[in-house]
Design a protein around this motif. Structure first.
Motif, PDB file in Angstrom:
ATOM      1  N   ARG A  69       0.878  -1.167   0.000  1.00  0.00           N
ATOM      2  CA  ARG A  69       0.000   0.000   0.000  1.00  0.00           C
ATOM      3  C   ARG A  69       0.922   1.225   0.000  1.00  0.00           C
ATOM      4  O   ARG A  69       1.605   1.495   1.005  1.00  0.00           O
ATOM      5  N   ALA A  70       0.962   1.948  -1.119  1.00  0.00           N
ATOM      6  CA  ALA A  70       1.810   3.139  -1.209  1.00  0.00           C
ATOM      7  C   ALA A  70       1.106   4.292  -0.511  1.00  0.00           C
ATOM      8  O   ALA A  70       0.494   5.152  -1.132  1.00  0.00           O
ATOM      9  N   GLY A  71       1.171   4.272   0.816  1.00  0.00           N
ATOM     10  CA  GLY A  71       0.482   5.269   1.623  1.00  0.00           C
ATOM     11  C   GLY A  71       0.253   4.722   3.023  1.00  0.00           C
ATOM     12  O   GLY A  71       0.876   3.725   3.415  1.00  0.00           O
ATOM     13  N   THR A  72      -0.685   5.334   3.740  1.00  0.00           N
ATOM     14  CA  THR A  72      -0.859   5.031   5.166  1.00  0.00           C
ATOM     15  C   THR A  72      -2.078   4.152   5.445  1.00  0.00           C
ATOM     16  O   THR A  72      -1.959   3.059   5.994  1.00  0.00           O
ATOM     17  N   ARG A 227     -10.422  10.128   6.794  1.00  0.00           N
ATOM     18  CA  ARG A 227     -11.210   9.217   5.967  1.00  0.00           C
ATOM     19  C   ARG A 227     -12.677   9.582   6.021  1.00  0.00           C
ATOM     20  O   ARG A 227     -13.196   9.905   7.089  1.00  0.00           O
ATOM     21  N   HIS A 277      -9.417  14.098  -2.269  1.00  0.00           N
ATOM     22  CA  HIS A 277      -8.487  13.154  -1.621  1.00  0.00           C
ATOM     23  C   HIS A 277      -7.041  13.359  -2.126  1.00  0.00           C
ATOM     24  O   HIS A 277      -6.416  12.417  -2.628  1.00  0.00           O
ATOM     25  N   ALA A 280      -2.166  13.377   0.182  1.00  0.00           N
ATOM     26  CA  ALA A 280      -0.817  12.826  -0.019  1.00  0.00           C
ATOM     27  C   ALA A 280      -0.288  13.130  -1.413  1.00  0.00           C
ATOM     28  O   ALA A 280       0.804  12.683  -1.775  1.00  0.00           O
ATOM     29  N   SER A 281      -1.073  13.886  -2.174  1.00  0.00           N
ATOM     30  CA  SER A 281      -0.713  14.081  -3.585  1.00  0.00           C
ATOM     31  C   SER A 281       0.216  15.276  -3.789  1.00  0.00           C
ATOM     32  O   SER A 281      -0.178  16.309  -4.344  1.00  0.00           O
ATOM     33  N   GLN A 286       4.820  11.699  -2.680  1.00  0.00           N
ATOM     34  CA  GLN A 286       4.726  10.514  -3.533  1.00  0.00           C
ATOM     35  C   GLN A 286       6.092   9.885  -3.767  1.00  0.00           C
ATOM     36  O   GLN A 286       6.215   8.662  -3.829  1.00  0.00           O
TER      37      GLN A 286
HETATM   38  O1  LIG Z   1      -1.980   7.335   2.606  1.00  0.00           O
HETATM   39  C1  LIG Z   1      -3.198   7.436   2.796  1.00  0.00           C
HETATM   40  O2  LIG Z   1      -3.806   6.933   3.750  1.00  0.00           O
HETATM   41  C2  LIG Z   1      -4.005   8.217   1.852  1.00  0.00           C
HETATM   42  O3  LIG Z   1      -5.172   8.435   2.089  1.00  0.00           O
HETATM   43  C3  LIG Z   1      -3.403   8.646   0.587  1.00  0.00           C
HETATM   44  O4  LIG Z   1      -4.203   8.105  -0.406  1.00  0.00           O
HETATM   45  P1  LIG Z   1      -3.671   8.002  -1.906  1.00  0.00           P
HETATM   46  O5  LIG Z   1      -2.456   7.131  -1.850  1.00  0.00           O
HETATM   47  O6  LIG Z   1      -3.307   9.393  -2.335  1.00  0.00           O
HETATM   48  O7  LIG Z   1      -4.784   7.417  -2.667  1.00  0.00           O
END
Ligand SMILES: O=C(O)C(=O)COP(=O)(O)O
Ligand SMILES: NC(=O)C1=CN([C@@H]2O[C@H](COP(=O)(O)OP(=O)(O)OC[C@H]3O[C@@H](n4cnc5c(N)ncnc54)[C@H](O)[C@@H]3O)[C@@H](O)[C@H]2O)C=CC1
Length: 303
Positions: A69-72, A227, A277, A280-281, A286
């Motif tokens: 999962r590239a994110g949190t 969220r 959303h 993180a963009s 990234q």
């Molecule tokens: O890292 C997270 O939890 C995000 O919400 C980021 O979401 P994304 O990777 O930009 O779809």
């Protein structure tokens, strides 16, 4: 090893992954039915928030070893089902915190100073100066729900605005920041701004609801860059309409994209500032997220 990236991943990270020996890499977004067809071939699946990695997708992955999962947030992945099948789920907590914290501050100021409405009015040839008196952040009270990576970055920045900062987090018992740790009720009833930074779990679902909103100060400003689903958006809509809530800054929605009737009604309100959303963009987040994920995948592959 067959690796499939189903949501946009940083270019440099993608190239690094592709350069590894014995990796066959594909990168394209497939909707659920197509992805299920592809799953029997995939050993590593990489996603962001757009792909919902549900039990049926995982079950179809007969060779699946890792979900990256590239994110949190992991709320879009059925982690229980994956782990029961011995599939590792890897994410990159912390790597996008600063971007989310900066967007949160942006949403707070946009809500306080009518930046979005002013822009729309001007573009439509309207000079609405008299209608757009707003609020300062200075000396006002902000309540941070969830004092983890993002909550702490938000606090750091709001202290520089000379705000009184309250935070509620059941696992945080002390802090060296000038932040008062309080219980949820105290935070809810004393804050001029409430900003949410908890994961979406069964415990946090509808944490902000009709009842909690009724206990808030009149004219509170709410920010949700965590969220959708943590805030009951129907209750939020009613409170924004009545003026109980002065404004809301939303980066996330229970339904994304928010095209259904309730979300469209919510977005049509002049006191809602919203982004799709994009917490993180940023190029910086990234790159950090992508490179960290690849680093972690390499470790896993190496065993
Ligand atoms: O890292 C997270 O939890 C995000 O919400 C980021 O979401 P994304 O990777 O930009 O779809
Ligand atoms: N808008 C966006 O693009 C992004 C959104 N996020 C969201 O932000 C969330 C938080 O991220 P991080 O701060 O990095 O996570 P984190 O794990 O560092 O912090 C979350 C904190 O929430 C606390 N918490 C859990 N349940 C709680 C409850 N009921 N009440 C109060 N606190 C509670 C935890 O104890 C933890 O300290 C993620 O789970 C994700 O959903 C994260 C990154 C990007």
């Amino acid at each position: 090893m067959r690796v499939h990236i189903n949501d946009p991943l940083d270019k440099q990270a993608t190239e690094k992954l592709a350069s590894l020996p014995n990796i066959q890499l594909t990168s394209q977004h497939y909707e659920k039915e197509e992805l299920i067809k592809l799953m029997p071939e995939i050993e590593i699946l990489v996603v962001r928030s757009a792909t919902k990695v549900t039990a049926d997708i995982i079950e179809a992955g007969t060779k699946l070893k890792i979900i990256g999962r590239a994110g949190t947030g992991l709320d879009n992945i059925d982690v229980k089902v994956a782990e029961a099948k011995g599939i590792k789920v890897i994410n990159t907590p912390g790597a996008n915190s600063i971007s989310v914290a900066e967007l949160t501050i942006g949403l707070m100021i946009a809500c306080s100073r009518h930046i979005a409405r002013g822009t729309i009015d001007l573009k439509n040839g309207k000079w609405t100066k008299k209608e757009l008196e707003g609020h300062e952040l200075y000396k006002r009270t902000v309540g941070i729900i969830g004092f983890g990576n993002i909550g702490r970055e938000v606090a750091k920045r709001l202290l520089a605005f000379d705000m009184n900062v309250l935070a509620y987090d059941p696992i945080v018992k002390e802090t060296d920041m000038n932040v008062k740790l309080v219980d949820l009720d105290t935070l809810i009833s004393n804050s001029d701004y409430i900003t949410i930074h908890v994961p979406l779990t069964p415990e946090t679902k509808n944490l902000i609801n009709k009842d909690t909103i009724s206990k808030m100060k009149d004219g509170v400003i709410i920010i949700n860059a965590a969220r959708g689903g943590i805030v009951d958006e129907s209750a939020l809509y009613e409170a924004l309409l009545s003026g109980k809530i002065y404004a809301a800054g939303l980066d996330v929605f229970e339904v994304e994209p928010p095209t259904d009737e309730l979300r469209q009604k919510l977005l049509s309100l002049p006191n809602v500032v919203a982004t799709p959303h994009v917490g993180a963009s940023t190029f910086e987040a990234q790159e950090r997220v992508g490179m960290l994920l690849v680093e972690r995948l390499i470790k896993e592959i190496a065993g």
